[in-house]
Motif scaffolding. Structure first.
Motif, PDB file in Angstrom:
ATOM      1  N   PHE A 178      -0.412   2.598  -2.496  1.00  0.00           N
ATOM      2  CA  PHE A 178       0.975   2.254  -2.161  1.00  0.00           C
ATOM      3  C   PHE A 178       0.931   1.377  -0.922  1.00  0.00           C
ATOM      4  O   PHE A 178       0.662   1.856   0.176  1.00  0.00           O
ATOM      5  CB  PHE A 178       1.821   3.510  -1.905  1.00  0.00           C
ATOM      6  CG  PHE A 178       2.324   4.135  -3.170  1.00  0.00           C
ATOM      7  CD1 PHE A 178       1.455   4.781  -4.031  1.00  0.00           C
ATOM      8  CD2 PHE A 178       3.674   4.066  -3.513  1.00  0.00           C
ATOM      9  CE1 PHE A 178       1.907   5.341  -5.214  1.00  0.00           C
ATOM     10  CE2 PHE A 178       4.136   4.622  -4.694  1.00  0.00           C
ATOM     11  CZ  PHE A 178       3.262   5.263  -5.550  1.00  0.00           C
ATOM     12  N   ARG A 179       1.167   0.087  -1.127  1.00  0.00           N
ATOM     13  CA  ARG A 179       1.142  -0.877  -0.022  1.00  0.00           C
ATOM     14  C   ARG A 179       2.574  -1.281   0.345  1.00  0.00           C
ATOM     15  O   ARG A 179       3.319  -1.713  -0.541  1.00  0.00           O
ATOM     16  CB  ARG A 179       0.340  -2.105  -0.471  1.00  0.00           C
ATOM     17  CG  ARG A 179       0.552  -3.328   0.384  1.00  0.00           C
ATOM     18  CD  ARG A 179      -0.053  -4.577  -0.260  1.00  0.00           C
ATOM     19  NE  ARG A 179       0.280  -5.757   0.504  1.00  0.00           N
ATOM     20  CZ  ARG A 179       0.095  -7.006   0.084  1.00  0.00           C
ATOM     21  NH1 ARG A 179      -0.432  -7.231  -1.116  1.00  0.00           N
ATOM     22  NH2 ARG A 179       0.426  -8.026   0.835  1.00  0.00           N
ATOM     23  N   GLU A 180       2.925  -1.169   1.609  1.00  0.00           N
ATOM     24  CA  GLU A 180       4.245  -1.613   2.058  1.00  0.00           C
ATOM     25  C   GLU A 180       4.279  -3.129   1.886  1.00  0.00           C
ATOM     26  O   GLU A 180       3.314  -3.824   2.177  1.00  0.00           O
ATOM     27  CB  GLU A 180       4.462  -1.214   3.524  1.00  0.00           C
ATOM     28  CG  GLU A 180       5.911  -1.149   3.966  1.00  0.00           C
ATOM     29  CD  GLU A 180       6.616  -2.496   4.064  1.00  0.00           C
ATOM     30  OE1 GLU A 180       7.821  -2.583   3.799  1.00  0.00           O
ATOM     31  OE2 GLU A 180       5.925  -3.490   4.402  1.00  0.00           O
ATOM     32  N   GLY A 215      -3.035  -3.035   3.246  1.00  0.00           N
ATOM     33  CA  GLY A 215      -2.917  -2.835   1.798  1.00  0.00           C
ATOM     34  C   GLY A 215      -3.392  -4.049   1.022  1.00  0.00           C
ATOM     35  O   GLY A 215      -3.998  -3.929  -0.039  1.00  0.00           O
ATOM     36  N   ASP A 216      -3.111  -5.216   1.552  1.00  0.00           N
ATOM     37  CA  ASP A 216      -3.563  -6.443   0.898  1.00  0.00           C
ATOM     38  C   ASP A 216      -5.090  -6.449   0.818  1.00  0.00           C
ATOM     39  O   ASP A 216      -5.672  -6.676  -0.243  1.00  0.00           O
ATOM     40  CB  ASP A 216      -3.062  -7.662   1.693  1.00  0.00           C
ATOM     41  CG  ASP A 216      -3.518  -8.961   1.058  1.00  0.00           C
ATOM     42  OD1 ASP A 216      -3.370  -9.093  -0.167  1.00  0.00           O
ATOM     43  OD2 ASP A 216      -4.035  -9.831   1.782  1.00  0.00           O
ATOM     44  N   ILE A 217      -5.720  -6.162   1.940  1.00  0.00           N
ATOM     45  CA  ILE A 217      -7.182  -6.240   2.017  1.00  0.00           C
ATOM     46  C   ILE A 217      -7.836  -5.108   1.212  1.00  0.00           C
ATOM     47  O   ILE A 217      -8.730  -5.348   0.390  1.00  0.00           O
ATOM     48  CB  ILE A 217      -7.632  -6.190   3.495  1.00  0.00           C
ATOM     49  CG1 ILE A 217      -7.039  -7.388   4.255  1.00  0.00           C
ATOM     50  CG2 ILE A 217      -9.152  -6.157   3.596  1.00  0.00           C
ATOM     51  CD1 ILE A 217      -7.082  -7.254   5.765  1.00  0.00           C
ATOM     52  N   SER A 233      -6.671  -3.316  -1.215  1.00  0.00           N
ATOM     53  CA  SER A 233      -6.480  -3.306  -2.666  1.00  0.00           C
ATOM     54  C   SER A 233      -7.397  -4.314  -3.350  1.00  0.00           C
ATOM     55  O   SER A 233      -7.839  -4.087  -4.464  1.00  0.00           O
ATOM     56  CB  SER A 233      -5.008  -3.491  -3.057  1.00  0.00           C
ATOM     57  OG  SER A 233      -4.496  -4.676  -2.533  1.00  0.00           O
ATOM     58  N   ASP A 234      -7.712  -5.419  -2.671  1.00  0.00           N
ATOM     59  CA  ASP A 234      -8.706  -6.330  -3.260  1.00  0.00           C
ATOM     60  C   ASP A 234     -10.084  -5.674  -3.267  1.00  0.00           C
ATOM     61  O   ASP A 234     -10.831  -5.762  -4.238  1.00  0.00           O
ATOM     62  CB  ASP A 234      -8.777  -7.649  -2.466  1.00  0.00           C
ATOM     63  CG  ASP A 234      -7.860  -8.718  -3.069  1.00  0.00           C
ATOM     64  OD1 ASP A 234      -6.837  -8.340  -3.677  1.00  0.00           O
ATOM     65  OD2 ASP A 234      -8.164  -9.915  -2.929  1.00  0.00           O
ATOM     66  N   GLU A 235     -10.418  -5.011  -2.177  1.00  0.00           N
ATOM     67  CA  GLU A 235     -11.720  -4.330  -2.115  1.00  0.00           C
ATOM     68  C   GLU A 235     -11.812  -3.286  -3.238  1.00  0.00           C
ATOM     69  O   GLU A 235     -12.804  -3.219  -3.964  1.00  0.00           O
ATOM     70  CB  GLU A 235     -11.902  -3.654  -0.748  1.00  0.00           C
ATOM     71  CG  GLU A 235     -13.278  -3.029  -0.605  1.00  0.00           C
ATOM     72  CD  GLU A 235     -13.398  -2.052   0.549  1.00  0.00           C
ATOM     73  OE1 GLU A 235     -12.390  -1.781   1.238  1.00  0.00           O
ATOM     74  OE2 GLU A 235     -14.519  -1.547   0.755  1.00  0.00           O
ATOM     75  N   ILE A 262       2.579  -1.115  -5.811  1.00  0.00           N
ATOM     76  CA  ILE A 262       1.799  -0.002  -6.360  1.00  0.00           C
ATOM     77  C   ILE A 262       0.646  -0.562  -7.181  1.00  0.00           C
ATOM     78  O   ILE A 262       0.867  -1.310  -8.142  1.00  0.00           O
ATOM     79  CB  ILE A 262       2.713   0.895  -7.230  1.00  0.00           C
ATOM     80  CG1 ILE A 262       3.905   1.365  -6.386  1.00  0.00           C
ATOM     81  CG2 ILE A 262       1.945   2.068  -7.800  1.00  0.00           C
ATOM     82  CD1 ILE A 262       5.035   1.966  -7.209  1.00  0.00           C
ATOM     83  N   ARG A 263      -0.561  -0.233  -6.771  1.00  0.00           N
ATOM     84  CA  ARG A 263      -1.749  -0.771  -7.456  1.00  0.00           C
ATOM     85  C   ARG A 263      -2.680   0.366  -7.887  1.00  0.00           C
ATOM     86  O   ARG A 263      -3.422   0.894  -7.081  1.00  0.00           O
ATOM     87  CB  ARG A 263      -2.497  -1.736  -6.521  1.00  0.00           C
ATOM     88  CG  ARG A 263      -1.658  -2.937  -6.169  1.00  0.00           C
ATOM     89  CD  ARG A 263      -2.401  -3.950  -5.335  1.00  0.00           C
ATOM     90  NE  ARG A 263      -1.606  -5.180  -5.232  1.00  0.00           N
ATOM     91  CZ  ARG A 263      -2.022  -6.287  -4.646  1.00  0.00           C
ATOM     92  NH1 ARG A 263      -3.220  -6.350  -4.120  1.00  0.00           N
ATOM     93  NH2 ARG A 263      -1.246  -7.354  -4.603  1.00  0.00           N
ATOM     94  N   PRO A 264      -2.646   0.725  -9.169  1.00  0.00           N
ATOM     95  CA  PRO A 264      -3.541   1.772  -9.657  1.00  0.00           C
ATOM     96  C   PRO A 264      -4.962   1.223  -9.829  1.00  0.00           C
ATOM     97  O   PRO A 264      -5.129   0.091 -10.269  1.00  0.00           O
ATOM     98  CB  PRO A 264      -2.960   2.151 -11.021  1.00  0.00           C
ATOM     99  CG  PRO A 264      -1.751   1.303 -11.221  1.00  0.00           C
ATOM    100  CD  PRO A 264      -1.779   0.189 -10.226  1.00  0.00           C
TER     101      PRO A 264
HETATM  102 MN    MN Z   1      -3.782 -10.034  -1.920  1.00  0.00          MN
END
Ligand code: MN
Ligand code: IPM
Length: 371
Positions: free
Chosen positions: A134-136, A244-246, A248-250, A106-108
């Motif tokens: 919400f990234r699996e 989700g990885d990509i 969330s960094d963006e 979970i990344r707010p």
């Molecule tokens: Mn990452």
């Protein structure tokens, strides 16, 4: 309240930012009469150096027995440009996520008005941006079978998901949307990928249980554009491990600094909290890293313990440092404060030792000099 917390300081700036997070937890414990016990464990490049294993068994045991895990950062440049390295620090984190079944990351993404000038986007696009990804975290291409032929002229990574894996995170994302602005966006590549079509099917099946939530779908390529074109449109984003990885960094950079963002990785019986920034090796040991991502991760941990007032006080303290310009070098490269000074100020605020009027002179003494 008594809690056992496993602390994995990890690599690079991990130890110095985690130290501030622990200071803040101690201040919370003292102020609200809680007791937090810490057990320090190894993971990452430091664990490889000391034991040859990026995730020693004892670390997994301690984490399994803890109420929560506080984690700093992972990675070392000596492994980054070596495709032949058999053991990598990151394997430690991936294995920990899998062993503890921390399936929801979970990344707010929130913005602070006084930092708008740092965003690569114009202020009018980021004012009021407030969404959560919400990234699996324990399935998909990260954990599929990996193959390469002997000549190393071919390689493949398998991507697979089960209905149950999609369901369990989808429920959490819907529930979060219900408590927020009631909008959920599933991001996938359903025009091409079979796994994405499964995600859409499963999420649509669940949707009637959350009638008050508006469900939308976006292809990931379009979503990557929308995040910079109009980030305000998002409330809760749900997506698979790699996307989700990509994304969330963006998403994290539009807030102005990667150093500010916390995250929680939640399973059914364990949870890990970590800043989303990496190990930032160049800054290691210089006391210049931004501790706020780690400190805000503590706020997420307190929320997880259902200590709402405590979590809010930590967030208030963080906002106070930002507003008062007690910020690290990534935010103000000239008049910056040290990592440890910011950690102390936040702790003092929590302890009630700072009451609106700050003795700037004393703090100035602990301020950095221009390098
Ligand atoms: Mn990452
Ligand atoms: C993250 C990191 C990890 C990931 C790495 C360190 C394996 O980038 O937490 O986003 O790719 O999941």
């Amino acid at each position: 309240m008594k809690k056992n917390i496993a602390v994995i300081t990890g690599d690079g700036i991990g130890p110095e930012v985690t130290q501030q997070a622990v200071k803040v937890l101690d201040a919370v414990a003292e102020h609200f009469k809680h007791s937090f016990n810490y057990t320090y464990c190894l993971m990452g490049a430091v664990a490889i150096d000391e034991t040859g294993d990026p995730l020693p068994d004892i670390t997994v045991e301690v984490c399994l027995a803890s109420d929560a895990i506080l984690f700093g950062a992972i990675g070392h440049p000596k492994y980054d440009n070596d495709p032949t390295a058999k053991v990598r620090p990151e394997q430690g984190l991936l294995k920990l996520r899998k062993s503890l079944q921390l399936f929801a990351n979970i990344r707010p993404v929130t913005t602070y008005p006084s930092l708008h000038h740092l965003s690569p986007l114009k202020s009018k696009y980021i004012e009021g941006v407030d969404f959560v990804i919400f990234r699996e975290l324990t399935g998909g291409i990260y954990f599929g079978e990996k193959k390469t032929n002997e000549e190393q002229t071919w390689a493949s990574d398998d991507c697979s998901y089960t209905k149950e894996e999609v369901e369990r995170i989808a429920h959490l994302a819907f529930q979060s949307a219900q408590k927020r602005r009631k909008k959920l966006t599933l991001i996938d590549k359903a025009n091409v990928l079979e796994t994405s079509r499964l995600w859409r099917k499963v999420v649509k099946e669940i949707a009637p249980q959350y009638k008050d939530v508006k469900l939308e779908f976006l292809f990931v390529d379009n979503a990557a554009m929308q995040i910079v074109l109009n980030p305000k449109q998002f409330d809760v984003i749900l997506t698979d491990n790699l996307f989700g990885d990509i994304l969330s960094d963006e998403a994290s950079v539009i807030t102005g600094s990667l150093g500010l963002l916390p995250s929680a990785s939640i399973g059914n019986s364990n949870a890990l909290f970590e800043p989303i920034h990496g190990s930032y090796s160049k800054a290691t040991g210089k006391d210049i890293a931004n501790p706020l991502g780690a400190v805000l991760s503590v706020a997420m941990m307190l929320d997880y313990f259902n200590l709402k007032e405590e979590a809010q006080l930590v967030r208030d303290a963080v906002e106070w440092t930002i507003k008062s310009l007690f910020v690290s070098k990534d935010i103000d490269p000239v008049n910056f404060y040290f990592t440890s000074t910011i950690g102390e100020l936040i702790s003092e605020y929590i302890s009630g030792r700072i009451s609106g009027r700050v003795n700037k002179e004393n703090i100035e003494l602990r301020k950095s000099t221009i390098i």
